[in-house]
Design a protein around this motif. Structure first.
Motif, PDB file in Angstrom:
ATOM      1  N   ASP A   1       4.169   0.923   5.088  1.00 17.41           N
ATOM      2  CA  ASP A   1       4.825   0.190   4.219  1.00 17.41           C
ATOM      3  C   ASP A   1       5.074   1.317   3.212  1.00 17.41           C
ATOM      4  O   ASP A   1       4.515   2.350   2.865  1.00 17.41           O
TER       5      ASP A   1
ATOM      6  N   ARG B   1      10.109  -5.238   6.443  1.00 18.10           N
ATOM      7  CA  ARG B   1       9.616  -5.445   7.673  1.00 18.10           C
ATOM      8  C   ARG B   1      10.660  -6.416   8.432  1.00 18.10           C
ATOM      9  O   ARG B   1      11.057  -7.372   7.963  1.00 18.10           O
TER      10      ARG B   1
ATOM     11  N   HIS C   1      10.118  -1.457  10.681  1.00 26.30           N
ATOM     12  CA  HIS C   1      10.719  -1.647   9.310  1.00 26.30           C
ATOM     13  C   HIS C   1      12.145  -1.251   9.414  1.00 26.30           C
ATOM     14  O   HIS C   1      12.512  -0.278  10.380  1.00 26.30           O
TER      15      HIS C   1
ATOM     16  N   ASP D   1       4.603   3.004  11.554  1.00 26.57           N
ATOM     17  CA  ASP D   1       5.327   2.806  10.278  1.00 26.57           C
ATOM     18  C   ASP D   1       4.329   2.574   9.004  1.00 26.57           C
ATOM     19  O   ASP D   1       3.084   1.825   9.534  1.00 26.57           O
TER      20      ASP D   1
END
Length: 164
Positions: free
Chosen positions: A160, A62, A56, A158
């Motif tokens: 979201d 993304r 990201h 990562d």
């Protein structure tokens, strides 16, 4: 004497029951009890989000496609205290590796992308847990979690972004 002790025991039992009822009504639950679902004013319930190798940019977008294989999860909570509390659990990550944990808060037109909230070191199987917390920044309404190996920035996990 027996009646007096029974009466005292009854009063004690009613006092404890009243205290437990008050805690439950306030959104707390006694140890071992199921939560009631009540959330204090200003708080946001815990949100679970997967940790993957999907990269990201600082604004949470993304940038290299979707790599959906989960390597653990982050649980993001905003208690009424004005903090973000993040509990991270990883499995199958790089063994014996220290990861810097960043909680990246998204602000209108900006992101807090540089601070490190804490560290997680995996065991010989690539598993580990850590919890970190930081103050909610003025204007922030979303955050995402980034783990970067301290010896290799290309080794990352990562999440979201989640809203709070």
């Amino acid at each position: 004497m027996g009646i007096r002790n029974s009466s005292r025991g009854l009063r004690f039992g009613l006092t404890v029951a009243g205290a437990v009822a008050g805690l439950v009504a306030a959104g707390a639950a006694p140890a071992g009890a199921a939560p009631t679902g009540a959330v204090p004013a200003g708080a946001v319930p815990a949100q679970k989000v997967a940790l993957t190798r999907t990269n990201h940019s600082c604004d949470g977008v993304r940038i290299d496609g979707d790599r959906p294989t989960p390597f653990g999860q982050a649980v993001v909570t905003r208690p009424a205290s004005g903090k973000l509390v993040v509990s991270v659990s990883v499995t199958g990550a790089s063994p014996d590796t220290t990861y810097a944990i960043r909680v990246i808060q998204l602000l209108p037109g900006d992101a807090d992308c540089h601070g490190i909230a804490g560290y997680l070191t995996t065991d010989s199987l690539g598993g580990g847990r850590a919890s970190v917390q930081e103050l909610v920044l003025p204007g922030a309404s979303q955050a995402w979690v980034d783990l970067n190996a301290t010896d290799d920035f290309t080794n990352f996990l990562d999440s979201d972004p989640v809203s709070f």
